[in-house]
Enzyme design. Sequence first.
Site, PDB file in Angstrom:
ATOM      1  N   ASP A  10       0.865  -1.173   0.000  1.00 41.04           N
ATOM      2  CA  ASP A  10       0.000   0.000   0.000  1.00 41.04           C
ATOM      3  C   ASP A  10       0.908   1.231   0.000  1.00 41.04           C
ATOM      4  O   ASP A  10       1.834   1.334   0.806  1.00 41.04           O
ATOM      5  CB  ASP A  10      -0.873  -0.033   1.272  1.00 41.04           C
ATOM      6  CG  ASP A  10      -1.906   1.080   1.300  1.00 41.04           C
ATOM      7  OD1 ASP A  10      -3.101   0.779   1.360  1.00 41.04           O
ATOM      8  OD2 ASP A  10      -1.512   2.266   1.283  1.00 41.04           O
ATOM      9  N   ASP A 108      -4.047   2.507  -4.813  1.00 42.67           N
ATOM     10  CA  ASP A 108      -2.702   2.425  -4.223  1.00 42.67           C
ATOM     11  C   ASP A 108      -2.387   1.152  -3.471  1.00 42.67           C
ATOM     12  O   ASP A 108      -1.402   1.094  -2.750  1.00 42.67           O
ATOM     13  CB  ASP A 108      -2.430   3.662  -3.340  1.00 42.67           C
ATOM     14  CG  ASP A 108      -2.950   3.528  -1.929  1.00 42.67           C
ATOM     15  OD1 ASP A 108      -3.972   2.843  -1.734  1.00 42.67           O
ATOM     16  OD2 ASP A 108      -2.323   4.102  -1.027  1.00 42.67           O
ATOM     17  N   GLU A 109      -3.206   0.106  -3.643  1.00 42.41           N
ATOM     18  CA  GLU A 109      -2.865  -1.129  -2.930  1.00 42.41           C
ATOM     19  C   GLU A 109      -3.213  -2.359  -3.758  1.00 42.41           C
ATOM     20  O   GLU A 109      -4.133  -2.343  -4.580  1.00 42.41           O
ATOM     21  CB  GLU A 109      -3.521  -1.194  -1.551  1.00 42.41           C
ATOM     22  CG  GLU A 109      -4.961  -1.544  -1.551  1.00 42.41           C
ATOM     23  CD  GLU A 109      -5.563  -1.599  -0.151  1.00 42.41           C
ATOM     24  OE1 GLU A 109      -5.124  -2.408   0.693  1.00 42.41           O
ATOM     25  OE2 GLU A 109      -6.493  -0.831   0.089  1.00 42.41           O
TER      26      GLU A 109
END
Length: 353
Positions: A10, A108-109
């Site tokens: 992340d 974002d992960e």
Amino acid sequence: MKKRIILHFDMDYFFAQIEERENPHFKGKPIVVGADPKGGRGRGVVSTANYEARKFGIKSGMPISKAFKLCPKAIFLPVNMELYQKVSEKIMEIAKKYSPIFGQISLDEAYLDLSFLFHDRRKKEIVWEKAKKLGEKLKKEIFEKERLICTVGIGPNKLVAKIATNQAKPNGLLVITPQKVKSFLAPLDIEEIPGIGPKTAKRLKSLGIRTISQLRKLSKEKLKKMFGKVGERFFEAARGIDREPVLVKEIVKSVGKQITFEKDTRDPKIIFAEFEKIIKAVFQELKEGNFYCKGIVVLCRYFDFETHSKSKTFKKKTKNFKLIKREAEKFLLKFLLKSKKPLRLIGLRLKVS
Ligand code: TTP
Ligand code: MG
């Protein structure tokens, strides 16, 4: 179930970190990305803040006016989603190369299944050591190519990997081998378990249960009685058990826009005029991306922050502006009829492909 090694990563303070990268003179200063604070009168929310701003208590989802009160000297920036999406794509392209089983969760992960490492029939410890090396390599590659830091968590399943990431933030890497799972989880707050939000936590805390090791004292039956089916999952999660596979499915792409009214309103003229602007802007995005619309989600927040959404999936994907507009307006009208409360925010999201 077969033994697995799952890596989760992340990006750290993602939107704000990208802004720091683009504007090096911001480095070291508190940055808040989100709605316009309008000198403390702004009505939107914080998308994210860098760690300097978090020291003042600012966090994602907080009203921007509150963030302004907590730190008026912070640098407040608007959300530049187009840029963040581009950066996200580049990061995911890098990460994908590390395993054929790759599942992106958000901008974002993502999870990577590294279980292929077991095929190399060496000692187990070496396998976990190798996973750690891959994690380090991934962090290094993202930093060298994109100048951005992230945190990596590695464990025997998605649950443990994700919690490891959260514990190692920022810029960390934490490996939890199967032998360490129980002791790693034991002292953590129950809210570290995905799905245990403030409401669930409150009920458990009223029974004196704050940590995961205390949660283990409740039987499966008791948890099931309290929370239904999801209670069984809490029972297993407390013991570090999770069978969810890494899904290689692409995340649902969508385009959307929402606005917060300058003043809470019930005036249908104002509401529908603003909604029309939203529909047009979103439709423009649909055209620019050369997408088809698969379904719609209409969002409505009343003045007291009570938030509702209504969604619909179309039988056939479409680019028909009139159809999308009609369906979206129907939902908005339902919200207006359902409650007499003034509206604070309205939004529209199109699921696209
Ligand atoms: P997160 O990964 O939850 O947060 P983060 O990357 O900013 O910080 P952390 O270091 O704790 O991971 O979310 C990723 C991005 O998604 C975040 O940068 C901004 C956006 N976001 C919102 O717009 N609203 C929200 O409420 C949250 C939680 C995130
Ligand atoms: Mg993040």
